[in-house]
Design an enzyme around this catalytic site. Structure first.
Site, PDB file in Angstrom:
ATOM      1  N   SER A 136       0.933  -1.315  -0.495  1.00  0.00           N
ATOM      2  CA  SER A 136       0.038  -0.186   0.053  1.00  0.00           C
ATOM      3  C   SER A 136       0.554   1.606   0.051  1.00  0.00           C
ATOM      4  CB  SER A 136      -1.043  -0.051   1.256  1.00  0.00           C
ATOM      5  OG  SER A 136      -1.454   0.914   1.610  1.00  0.00           O
ATOM      6  N   LYS A 162      -1.543  -1.205  -4.220  1.00  0.00           N
ATOM      7  CA  LYS A 162      -2.227   0.147  -4.275  1.00  0.00           C
ATOM      8  C   LYS A 162      -1.828   0.755  -3.737  1.00  0.00           C
ATOM      9  CE  LYS A 162      -4.548  -0.417  -0.056  1.00  0.00           C
ATOM     10  NZ  LYS A 162      -4.918  -0.557   1.114  1.00  0.00           N
ATOM     11  N   LYS A 164      -2.989   5.293  -2.891  1.00  0.00           N
ATOM     12  CA  LYS A 164      -3.935   6.510  -2.088  1.00  0.00           C
ATOM     13  C   LYS A 164      -4.364   7.304  -3.430  1.00  0.00           C
ATOM     14  CE  LYS A 164      -4.205   4.270   1.859  1.00  0.00           C
ATOM     15  NZ  LYS A 164      -5.178   3.689   2.979  1.00  0.00           N
ATOM     16  N   ASP A 189      -7.185   3.250  -3.540  1.00  0.00           N
ATOM     17  CA  ASP A 189      -8.195   3.648  -2.254  1.00  0.00           C
ATOM     18  C   ASP A 189      -8.550   4.686  -2.076  1.00  0.00           C
ATOM     19  OD1 ASP A 189      -8.996   3.186  -0.455  1.00  0.00           O
ATOM     20  OD2 ASP A 189      -6.824   2.840   1.083  1.00  0.00           O
ATOM     21  N   GLU A 214     -11.409   0.655  -4.092  1.00  0.00           N
ATOM     22  CA  GLU A 214     -11.742   0.055  -2.598  1.00  0.00           C
ATOM     23  C   GLU A 214     -11.779   2.014  -1.580  1.00  0.00           C
ATOM     24  OE1 GLU A 214      -9.544  -0.745   1.783  1.00  0.00           O
ATOM     25  OE2 GLU A 214      -7.805  -0.734   0.039  1.00  0.00           O
ATOM     26  N   ASP A 239     -13.940  -1.384   2.453  1.00  0.00           N
ATOM     27  CA  ASP A 239     -12.902  -1.419   4.419  1.00  0.00           C
ATOM     28  C   ASP A 239     -13.847  -1.018   5.202  1.00  0.00           C
ATOM     29  OD1 ASP A 239     -11.448  -0.969   5.207  1.00  0.00           O
ATOM     30  OD2 ASP A 239      -9.812   0.089   4.092  1.00  0.00           O
ATOM     31  N   LYS A 263      -9.941  -6.312   7.717  1.00  0.00           N
ATOM     32  CA  LYS A 263      -9.481  -5.707   8.431  1.00  0.00           C
ATOM     33  C   LYS A 263      -9.657  -6.279  10.145  1.00  0.00           C
ATOM     34  CE  LYS A 263      -7.912  -1.631   6.429  1.00  0.00           C
ATOM     35  NZ  LYS A 263      -7.640  -0.353   6.656  1.00  0.00           N
ATOM     36  N   GLY A 291      -4.365  -3.466   5.833  1.00  0.00           N
ATOM     37  CA  GLY A 291      -3.248  -3.570   7.272  1.00  0.00           C
ATOM     38  C   GLY A 291      -3.483  -1.951   7.371  1.00  0.00           C
TER      39      GLY A 291
END
Length: 379
Positions: A136, A162, A164, A189, A214, A239, A263, A291
């Site tokens: 990530s 991944k 952001k 994400d 996400e 998520d 998670k 994570g």
């Protein structure tokens, strides 16, 4: 299980580099390691993943410490625990506080596995000796800086990248990644940064053959995500909206997503993670394990849950060295070519190194039999 005391080791760990999401930028991480000690002196370890501030969720570390010290720790000590599943039933009357619950329960699961002389992965029904992991990447100051990070992680062999995103740092940035790296396994994400007013921007992301987007919309939302998924070809992954088994069931019923990120801390622990796994498997919804900038204890718990068969997509459990100058477990989590080998030793498979932990330790509080659960019941 005769748990005699619970220790709350409160740490502050510095990240190797800042980690930026739509919530903001973070350079240090407040972490609490939970140690549950039985009457034979055997310890099990869990990790509280609450953030310092109530941004990702309503939970934050100061409140979690109070909840664990005032309620959840004493309850475990003063009640009979025959199996870790009993912990969820014990905590069930208490609303939410899932990360606090998961931290205590995780320590009990690790202790139970050690008492059974089995790896935690085996105890929970896992079947894999290796798990695929991705990485990530937070937002960087410039797109070029992000491209450099992506290149590093592609070279290291991670099974999925991944990145952001947030409004203004999305379509053009993703286009640059695709132009430079071709058809690498890529997802984005949003951490709840968009609304349905942004649907045209989100639809533009369909052009990039992403594994998923996400949590594009509000945390906790299921209805608008269902509307969005109907208009996207890219799978929506939830998520922050999946904070319980009931939320997962609702998302599946409404068609709010095609993928779920589990998670352990967010859903309340391993027992609830297993329930969500079984539900998603029944309905053909693939899972992966996200994570929370965990230290080694939390990372090894994530590896264990990922050994369940319906965790079919690479998770976020990258090598410890990706985030920390030195982690607190021996060994650390190590991903080689995007694969983490499951350690065939009792419990989480790694030992907490108290000498390493000492450099980060700010305070340890101990809950004993002298501490009674502090509860007032209302009609």
């Amino acid at each position: 299980m005769n748990i005699k005391e619970i220790k709350m080791h409160q740490l502050v760990m510095n990240l190797k580099s800042h980690f930026t999401t739509s919530f903001g930028s973070q350079q240090e991480r407040f972490i609490t390691i939970i140690e549950a000690v039985d009457d034979q002196g055997v310890s099990g370890f869990g990790e509280c993943v609450s953030g310092e501030d109530p941004l990702y969720s309503e939970e934050f570390m100061d409140a979690s410490l109070i909840a664990m010290k005032k309620y959840f720790g004493p309850l475990v000590i003063h009640n009979t625990i025959n199996h870790p599943d009993d912990v969820w039933e014990l905590f069930k009357p208490f609303k939410r506080n899932n990360m606090s619950k998961a931290a205590i329960e995780g320590a009990v699961w690790d202790l139970y596995a050690k008492q059974q002389q089995q790896p935690l992965a085996d105890v929970i029904g896992g079947s894999k000796s290796e798990v695929d992991v991705g990485v990530s990447l937070g937002l960087e100051d410039t797109d070029n800086a992000l491209l450099e990070k992506v290149g590093e992680k592609v070279e290291e062999g991670y099974k999925r990248i991944k990145v952001k995103i947030k409004p203004g740092r999305d379509v053009d940035m993703v286009r640059k990644i695709r132009d430079k790296f071709g058809d690498i396994p890529l997802m984005v994400d949003a951490n709840s940064a968009y609304t349905l007013d942004d649907i045209e921007v989100l639809k533009e992301l369909d052009a990039f053959d992403l594994m998923m987007i996400e949590q594009p919309l509000a945390a906790g939302d299921l209805i608008d995500h269902a509307k969005l998924q109907k208009q996207l070809t890219t799978p929506v992954c939830l998520d922050e909206s999946i904070d319980s088994y009931e939320a997962a069931a609702g998302a599946i019923e409404l068609g709010s997503c095609e993928i779920i990120n589990v998670k352990v801390g967010r859903v309340g622990g391993i027992t609830q993670s297993i329930k969500i796994h079984d539900l998603a498997q029944k309905h053909g919804i693939p899972l992966w394990c996200g994570g929370m900038l965990e230290a080694g204890v939390g990372r090894f718990h994530n590896v264990a849950i990922t050994t369940l068969p319906n965790f079919t997509l690479p998770g976020d459990t990258a090598s410890s060295g990706r985030y920390w100058y030195e982690d607190i477990t021996t060994p650390e989590v190590i991903a080689e070519n995007g694969v983490v080998t499951v350690i065939d030793k009792p419990g989480i498979g790694a030992a907490v190194d108290f000498d390493k932990m000492q450099q980060y330790l700010k305070k340890t509080e101990v809950i004993t039999e002298a501490d009674k659960p502090d509860m007032i019941f209302y009609d």
